[in-house]
Write an enzyme that holds these catalytic residues in place. Structure first.
Site, PDB file in Angstrom:
ATOM      1  N   ASN A 233      96.660  38.662  71.870  1.00  0.00           N
ATOM      2  CA  ASN A 233      96.150  39.908  71.297  1.00  0.00           C
ATOM      3  C   ASN A 233      97.203  41.017  71.425  1.00  0.00           C
ATOM      4  O   ASN A 233      96.961  42.081  71.999  1.00  0.00           O
ATOM      5  CB  ASN A 233      94.846  40.323  71.972  1.00  0.00           C
ATOM      6  CG  ASN A 233      93.954  41.143  71.048  1.00  0.00           C
ATOM      7  OD1 ASN A 233      94.372  41.553  69.961  1.00  0.00           O
ATOM      8  ND2 ASN A 233      92.736  41.406  71.473  1.00  0.00           N
TER       9      ASN A 233
ATOM     10  N   HIS B 108      86.001  46.403  74.434  1.00  0.00           N
ATOM     11  CA  HIS B 108      85.512  45.069  74.074  1.00  0.00           C
ATOM     12  C   HIS B 108      83.993  45.036  73.909  1.00  0.00           C
ATOM     13  O   HIS B 108      83.485  44.263  73.103  1.00  0.00           O
ATOM     14  CB  HIS B 108      85.927  44.036  75.119  1.00  0.00           C
ATOM     15  CG  HIS B 108      87.292  43.460  74.895  1.00  0.00           C
ATOM     16  ND1 HIS B 108      88.430  44.034  75.420  1.00  0.00           N
ATOM     17  CD2 HIS B 108      87.701  42.377  74.190  1.00  0.00           C
ATOM     18  CE1 HIS B 108      89.481  43.319  75.047  1.00  0.00           C
ATOM     19  NE2 HIS B 108      89.065  42.305  74.309  1.00  0.00           N
TER      20      HIS B 108
END
Length: 495
Positions: free
Chosen positions: A318, A349
């Site tokens: 990521n 998140h």
């Protein structure tokens, strides 16, 4: 999930059409902005229904804040609003509508839009308010010197290439692509001299797209066949915990978490291929004149699977989110930047308790791994044979630590997560604390300009590569400004 894959495949075809028939040499930036935005909103509406209105509302209110508040403080207000709006949507989705399920998961695209809103707000603040000498090299090169129009803003946030799965890109890179200046900037060699050998070419992304689609196909095949036979939940099965030996349990932990990664490989690589198919993501040429299409790539699979340190894993996983966290949090934090960065990552998140358990564990693992590396690694790098043994041991330790850390991220809830950790007697938590007590941890120096951009979990190499890839771009319309940009980025690399 089917809607998502169908929309992404449609976006891939649309990207080919966009590059072929709406190439910057054939049409104006205005048309390219309008078409990219409308196609993006259509895909969002098709995939998520009227939940897609959240994308427009979040972007619209953020733009209004930017205009009304002004460049001095808008980055703070945009950051709080965008992250707060995302969090409210995640809370309602998780705890009111559909705990633990994927359906109507419109928060995924909102996570990317939140990154874009906040990063652009900071870039505008850096470019239009802060003094040039107060900026780090990366901030100076990414700084935006004028306020975007509403169309440019919506196009950046909601274009069809990245609205469903990203990845994040800088505003300047996106505008450069839309205006067709991606290939105009001359190559800048390490000595600062310009090489015009490849300046006039408009490279084809076809080979890069084909390679990434092949990776997508293999990842999807692996996910649909192997992943389901190795569920992460089996790690907390009562019978398995009671009968399996420790080596067997840790081996299954490793393979089950490795099997959980291909779905991310599929989604992120497909998103990268879509951008490449539209002509976006060109990084430049290597020394042999081979094109590189990894400007906004989100992962490097080989480096992930063969990581020999916790930092190396996060450097290559990521990637764009790691850079976002670094630029909006770590570099600007006034105290405990590593802890603040992990907390921001957890909030971004979502609101599942497992996310917070993972990132709090990640703080311990990161600090412990950094302490070990700083204090003992230099004893094992002199001899190639010893270095090989050291790499094998650290690879095994890294894979065990990563797997141990991310189990709550997959299990989501507190009870199963604590069931897993208690079955392991919190062994790596305790080991990390002991490491931090035994080995001194070097303090980061954030006071001097020399150390303004001291790297967190993600390495300096990643940032240097990101700056180097930008050497191949123009961010202004005239050659004088182009040369200034080369000088800026070359100085950043030297620093």
């Amino acid at each position: 999930q089917v809607n998502f894959v169908v929309c992404q495949l449609f976006a891939l075809l649309a990207a080919v059409w966009f590059r072929t028939y709406l190439h910057s040499s054939k049409t104006s930036p205005f048309i390219r902005h309008v078409v990219a935005t409308l196609l993006g909103l259509y895909l969002a509406l098709f995939c998520f229904g009227w939940y897609a209105l959240h994308f427009v509302i979040q972007s619209g209110i953020s733009y209004y804040i930017m205009i009304v508040i002004g460049v001095e403080n808008m980055h703070k207000y945009c950051f709080v609003f965008a992250l707060g709006y995302l969090t409210v949507c995640q809370i309602t989705r998780v705890y009111i509508f559909d705990y633990g399920q994927y359906s109507a998961d419109f928060s995924g695209p909102m996570m990317i839009i939140t990154q874009k809103i906040t990063s652009l707000a900071f870039e505008i603040h850096d470019g239009m308010f802060r003094k040039n000498e107060d900026l780090t090299p990366s901030q100076r090169c990414l700084a935006v010197r004028r306020m975007p129009s509403l169309l440019e803003y919506l196009s950046y946030n909601c274009n069809f290439m990245g609205i469903l799965a990203g990845p994040l890109c800088s505003y300047k890179d996106y505008i450069t692509f839309i205006e067709g200046r991606s290939y105009q900037l001359q190559q800048s060699e390490a000595n600062g001299k310009e090489d015009t050998k490849y300046e006039q070419t408009d490279p084809s992304p076809n080979i890069a797209v084909a390679q990434k689609l092949l990776i997508c196909g293999l990842s999807l095949l692996f996910h649909m066949t192997i992943t389901k036979t190795l569920p992460v939940e089996y790690n907390i099965d009562d019978n398995f915990r009671a009968t399996a030996s420790w080596p067997v349990r840790f081996f299954y932990l490793y393979v089950s978490l490795m099997a959980a990664r291909p779905k991310y490989y599929f989604a992120w690589t497909l998103a990268d291929a879509i951008n490449n198919a539209a002509g976006f993501g060109f990084r430049g040429y290597d020394k042999n004149g081979v094109t590189r299409w990894d400007l906004i790539s989100n992962l490097r699979i080989r480096q992930i699977e063969f990581s020999t340190s916790f930092k190396m894993f996060l450097d290559n996983w990521n990637i764009q989110t790691a850079l976002w966290l670094k630029r909006v949090c770590y570099e600007r934090a006034t105290f405990s930047p590593t802890i603040q960065t992990f907390i921001l990552s957890a909030i971004w998140h979502g609101v599942y308790p497992g996310y917070y358990l993972t990132f709090l564990t990640g703080v311990l693992m990161t600090l412990a791994a950094r302490a070990i590396r700083n204090n003992i690694r230099h004893y094992f790098v002199e001899s190639p044979a010893v270095k090989l043994c050291y790499d094998i041991v650290t690879w095994m330790a890294t894979q065990a630590a990563i797997s141990y850390t991310v189990v709550p991220f997959v299990l989501l809830s507190v009870k199963p997560s604590f069931t897993f950790y208690s079955s392991c007697y919190f062994c790596l938590h305790i080991a990390s604390i002991l490491v931090l007590l035994v080995f001194p941890l070097k303090r980061t120096q954030k006071g001097s300009k020399k150390h303004e951009s001291v790297q967190p979990v993600w390495s300096r190499k990643l940032e240097e590569e990101t700056l180097l890839q930008k050497n191949n771009y123009s961010t202004t319309n005239n050659s004088f400004s182009q040369k200034q940009e080369i000088t800026c980025r070359y100085q950043a690399l030297k620093q």
